[in-house]
Design a protein around this motif. Structure first.
Motif, short mmCIF file in Angstrom:
data_model
loop_
_atom_site.label_atom_id
_atom_site.label_comp_id
_atom_site.label_asym_id
_atom_site.label_seq_id
_atom_site.Cartn_x
_atom_site.Cartn_y
_atom_site.Cartn_z
N THR A 127 42.06 -46.54 17.78
CA THR A 127 40.85 -45.73 17.75
C THR A 127 39.68 -46.45 18.42
N GLU A 130 38.40 -49.31 16.30
CA GLU A 130 39.33 -50.43 16.34
C GLU A 130 39.24 -51.17 17.67
N TYR A 193 39.91 -34.97 12.03
CA TYR A 193 40.40 -36.34 12.06
C TYR A 193 39.85 -37.14 10.89
N LYS A 194 40.36 -38.35 10.72
CA LYS A 194 39.83 -39.23 9.69
C LYS A 194 38.38 -39.60 10.05
N GLU A 196 36.50 -42.19 10.51
CA GLU A 196 36.13 -43.23 11.46
C GLU A 196 36.44 -42.88 12.90
N ALA A 197 37.14 -41.77 13.14
CA ALA A 197 37.50 -41.38 14.50
C ALA A 197 36.26 -40.92 15.26
N GLN A 200 35.88 -37.13 15.45
CA GLN A 200 35.43 -36.55 14.18
C GLN A 200 33.94 -36.75 13.98
N VAL A 220 44.40 -35.13 10.64
CA VAL A 220 45.41 -35.84 11.44
C VAL A 220 44.87 -37.20 11.87
N ASP A 221 45.78 -38.05 12.33
CA ASP A 221 45.40 -39.41 12.75
C ASP A 221 45.01 -39.49 14.23
N GLY A 222 45.55 -38.60 15.06
CA GLY A 222 45.28 -38.74 16.49
C GLY A 222 45.46 -37.43 17.25
N ASP A 225 49.02 -35.64 17.23
CA ASP A 225 49.26 -34.87 16.01
C ASP A 225 48.42 -33.61 15.99
#
Length: 299
Positions: A127, A130, A193-194, A196-197, A200, A220-222, A225
């Motif tokens: 992400t 990250e 998205y989560k 921290e994305a 999002q 979703v994570d990414g 997905d």
């Protein structure tokens, strides 16, 4: 008290490799030489730097503090080498890259690999947040992501830009529209998205500006997905425009209120700018960016 470069090099290599044997291979020395240097280094401290495990080693709290300081030593050696040989090519080395947008940046990465075939590229797809952390922690050499805030430690090169869009199935009732309003999305099943994305955060900012609240029944994570969830009828998803591959199962529609361009950057630590590999990657990105601008100006 004098600390030798050999001691620091052995310590850092051991942490990076995870055990003494791989560290010895990394530095092209014998394992006893590695253990002797680390034993000498640890003798200067009041507590161990490494915790010995059955399958390797890991840093103690004291070792982590030392590593935070000494991981710059590799950069120091490389910088001295560049100073003595300013035309030095990356050659046989490993360049670590953190990438948040493969569709945008993989052509750049591929061209770098063609120009410098001896260089091994290690790519981490993570992400945006990250990516930033990995660059700041020197765990990667180059970050490819939208750097949304200024940093005294980071430099960036604007490479591309795009806007937030809605993604839905072609048979969705809203798919006939050329442009959508945020208000039209309220009440629809949304795929989010989560927290921290980056996407999002942009989505939530967009809704807040329009005095609305975004909530999704699917998280979703990414992007992959998200695309699959949309194609299977779970709701409307969101992405930055260039991050979505052409797919007959998906329709991409601009959002009227999403006028802000999100800039994708090539990012690096300021004090590592002149190092082989990093320097050459930045130069290539600059060439491609200038080339793209020239093509636009000729249209």
């Amino acid at each position: 008290m004098d600390y030798s470069m050999a001691e620091i090099r052995a310590f850092n290599a051991t942490l990076k490799a995870g055990n003494f044997t791989r560290a010895a291979d990394l530095l092209e020395v014998s394992q006893p030489a590695i253990t002797a240097q680390i034993r000498k280094l640890e003798s200067r401290f009041s507590a161990p730097l490494l915790e010995r495990l059955s399958k390797g080693v890991r840093a103690t709290d004291l070792g982590k503090q030392l590593y935070q300081i000494t991981r710059q030593y590799h950069d120091l050696e490389a910088a001295i080498e560049v100073l003595s040989n300013p035309r030095l090519s990356p050659g046989k080395m490993t360049l670590q890259v953190a990438n948040a947008s493969s569709i945008i940046f993989m052509p750049l990465i591929a061209e770098f690999s063609r120009r410098f075939p001896q260089t091994t590229l290690k790519i981490k797809s993570v992400t945006t947040s990250e990516c930033r952390a990995l660059v700041l922690n020197r765990e990667v050499d180059i970050g490819l992501f939208p750097l949304l805030d200024e940093s005294s430690e980071l430099s960036r090169l604007a490479f591309s830009s795009h806007r937030l869009v809605a993604v839905m199935r072609p048979d969705h009732p809203l798919a006939e529209h050329k442009v959508l309003s945020v208000s039209q999305l309220v009440g629809e099943p949304l795929i989010v998205y989560k927290p921290e994305a980056c996407t999002q955060q942009l989505l939530e900012q967009l809704f807040v500006r329009n005095q609305l609240r975004v909530s999704g029944n699917v998280v979703v994570d990414g992007r992959l997905d998200m695309s699959e969830a949309v194609s299977h009828g779970l709701g409307i998803g969101f992405a930055l425009q260039q991050d979505i591959r052409p797919d007959p199962r998906l329709t991409v529609i601009p959002i009227a209120e999403a006028t802000e361009e999100v800039v994708e950057h090539v990012v690096w630590m300021k004090n590592r700018r002149s190092l082989p590999g990093i320097r050459d990657f930045i130069q290539l990105a600059l060439e491609q960016r200038c080339g793209a601008l020239s093509e636009v100006s000729e249209l």
